[in-house]
Design an enzyme around this catalytic site. Sequence first.
Site, mmCIF file in Angstrom:
data_model
loop_
_atom_site.group_PDB
_atom_site.id
_atom_site.type_symbol
_atom_site.label_atom_id
_atom_site.label_comp_id
_atom_site.label_asym_id
_atom_site.label_seq_id
_atom_site.Cartn_x
_atom_site.Cartn_y
_atom_site.Cartn_z
ATOM 1 N N GLY A 12 0.765 -1.232 0.000
ATOM 2 C CA GLY A 12 0.000 0.000 0.000
ATOM 3 C C GLY A 12 0.799 1.287 0.000
ATOM 4 N N GLY A 14 2.741 2.370 -2.509
ATOM 5 C CA GLY A 14 2.866 2.941 -3.847
ATOM 6 C C GLY A 14 3.977 2.343 -4.685
ATOM 7 C CE LYS A 15 5.384 -3.442 -2.886
ATOM 8 N NZ LYS A 15 4.346 -3.155 -1.876
ATOM 9 C CB THR A 16 1.987 -0.881 -8.366
ATOM 10 O OG1 THR A 16 2.031 -2.152 -7.709
ATOM 11 C CG2 THR A 16 1.545 -1.076 -9.806
ATOM 12 C CB SER A 17 2.207 4.492 -8.202
ATOM 13 O OG SER A 17 0.861 4.169 -7.978
ATOM 14 C CG ASP A 39 1.508 -8.378 -5.348
ATOM 15 O OD1 ASP A 39 0.945 -9.403 -4.892
ATOM 16 O OD2 ASP A 39 1.408 -7.258 -4.833
ATOM 17 C CB THR A 503 -5.830 0.572 -6.942
ATOM 18 O OG1 THR A 503 -5.671 1.322 -8.150
ATOM 19 C CG2 THR A 503 -4.968 -0.677 -7.026
#
Length: 584
Positions: A12, A14-17, A39, A503
């Site tokens: 949560g 913000g790794k993906t962003s 993931d 998300t």
Amino acid sequence: MTQYLFFTGKGGVGKTSLACATAVAMADAGQKVLLVSTDPASNLKDVLESDVTERITAVAGIQQLYAININPEYAAEDYRNRVIAPLEGIATAEELKKIREDLSGACTTEIASFDEFSRFVSGEAEEGAFDVIIFDTAPTGHTLRLLELPAAWSSFTEENPEGASCLGPTSALKSSKERYHTVVERLRDPSCTTFYIVSRADKASLKEASRTSDEIRALGMTHQYLYINGVFKALSSEDVLAQKIEKLSREQLEALPANLKLLESKEFPLLPYNVLGIEKLRSLFDETLQKSIAETVAIAQREASPLQLENIVQLTESLSAHQQHGLIMTMGKGGVGKTLAASAIAVLLAKKGFEVLLTTTDPAAHVQDFIDQLGALPPTLTVERIDPKIETQRYTEKIVNQKGKDLDEEGKKLMLEDLKSPCTEEVAVFHAFSKAISKARKKFVVMDTAPTGHTLLLLDTAGSYHRDIMRNMLNADRVKTPYMFLQDPELSKIILVSLPETTPMREAASLQNDLKRAGIQPYAWLINQSLSMVPDITDPLLKSRAHAETEVIRTIQSEHAQRTYGIPFIAEKELLLELLKQHE
């Protein structure tokens, strides 16, 4: 810039962003980039607004960028086929069926996912040369386990050449041994690999970032950077909540753990819009573009009454209205507040006089951080943790005592070597998980689960165990397996926790669909840290985000949840203490 970039940290944050924004920036600069998600609960598709599958696919709307999800189930099936292929024509159909069933557990899924991941680092899976490969990793505990597996499996194949496990014959792994060594060398080489540790400006995620930094450093992976995401700066000096949030963020950043202070770092601001799509991803590294997009976002100027949702006290009363015991599990995407919710429900139940066990299956185990805020526990509340390493040790000792007493020294040595298999940990954690569930027959057991992907693996193990019991026991109809316990709505209540954002909502909805397919019906949704539930917000940025929340929450109520509860945004260091104070 190294060829391999890893983005890791607490769920949560913000790794993906940030992984996607980095990939876009590098593709814009002319690099050919591959973005890989390891993931099990990946949301690359949402963030990129492009189709992402288990095959390498070009990302829509940008040249030179490609993406792939390592799908755990797809990887596991491919792995099973690779293990079984050499045995076809040698083993009988019944023997092949038994091997396939044995390869249906959670640890098979995990090693298969790692096997896929390792091919990208070793260069075997690249369909065309890529200048850079960026990994959007699973939440921290799962990621560290992936990184530890190469050494563990290398050791296992060396020391137990004739052994077998739930992964099949050890000989099936030997072909991967050289690749695992290559992977470890490249992960440790600072000219090859960079680790971006992502955090928010809050105590829990900074603590997790600190632990992650130490643990991957201990694995010899020293090339690290720190990214602090979602740093809030108040736009209104009159808004009390806005001032509190900014002050709290600054205090947390000033108290940065010592090991993180040694890392080069960069801060990214909290934005008034969700970072979805190529243009908004570009804005993460472009302040001018941030301002331009923010100006086009509809700021909620009109006054609106705060959203009314039933609170966590009302949820607790509903859970205990007709029973004195049972299992309550909080589930959801990493970083949505499962631990806070589980801790609050456990304390509120105990204050009502019920016997309560609060436990966690999360390797990061933040439950104790919340409980420490209370000072003294209610007398009927017990707190435990399912610690993977401790449970593995207990399980190993139990097996040696039960099955090793009649073996000679050589036999015991072989048994201990076999128990060094990484899948032993999965089995040990499942045993502890099952034991905790069994206690729910006599008291309330509140379980804070690990982030979604790991939780699904655990439930998959429960399903495999259930099928094995049904297949092999003569009186199976008299047995109630953990899986059956989870399927019983009278005994088990699943609380899906989400933030009021698109998300996390989609992630929780996807988890709900997975649970329903397994015959498990979630009891309620709990919306955490909702600005739309807070009265008197005047800060334009907070008002904009609160306004955007209302549509998400209404979608949850109308399309996903049977029951919906909420926790308002709390800007305090001691979240659990403040939440309980609000309802005294």
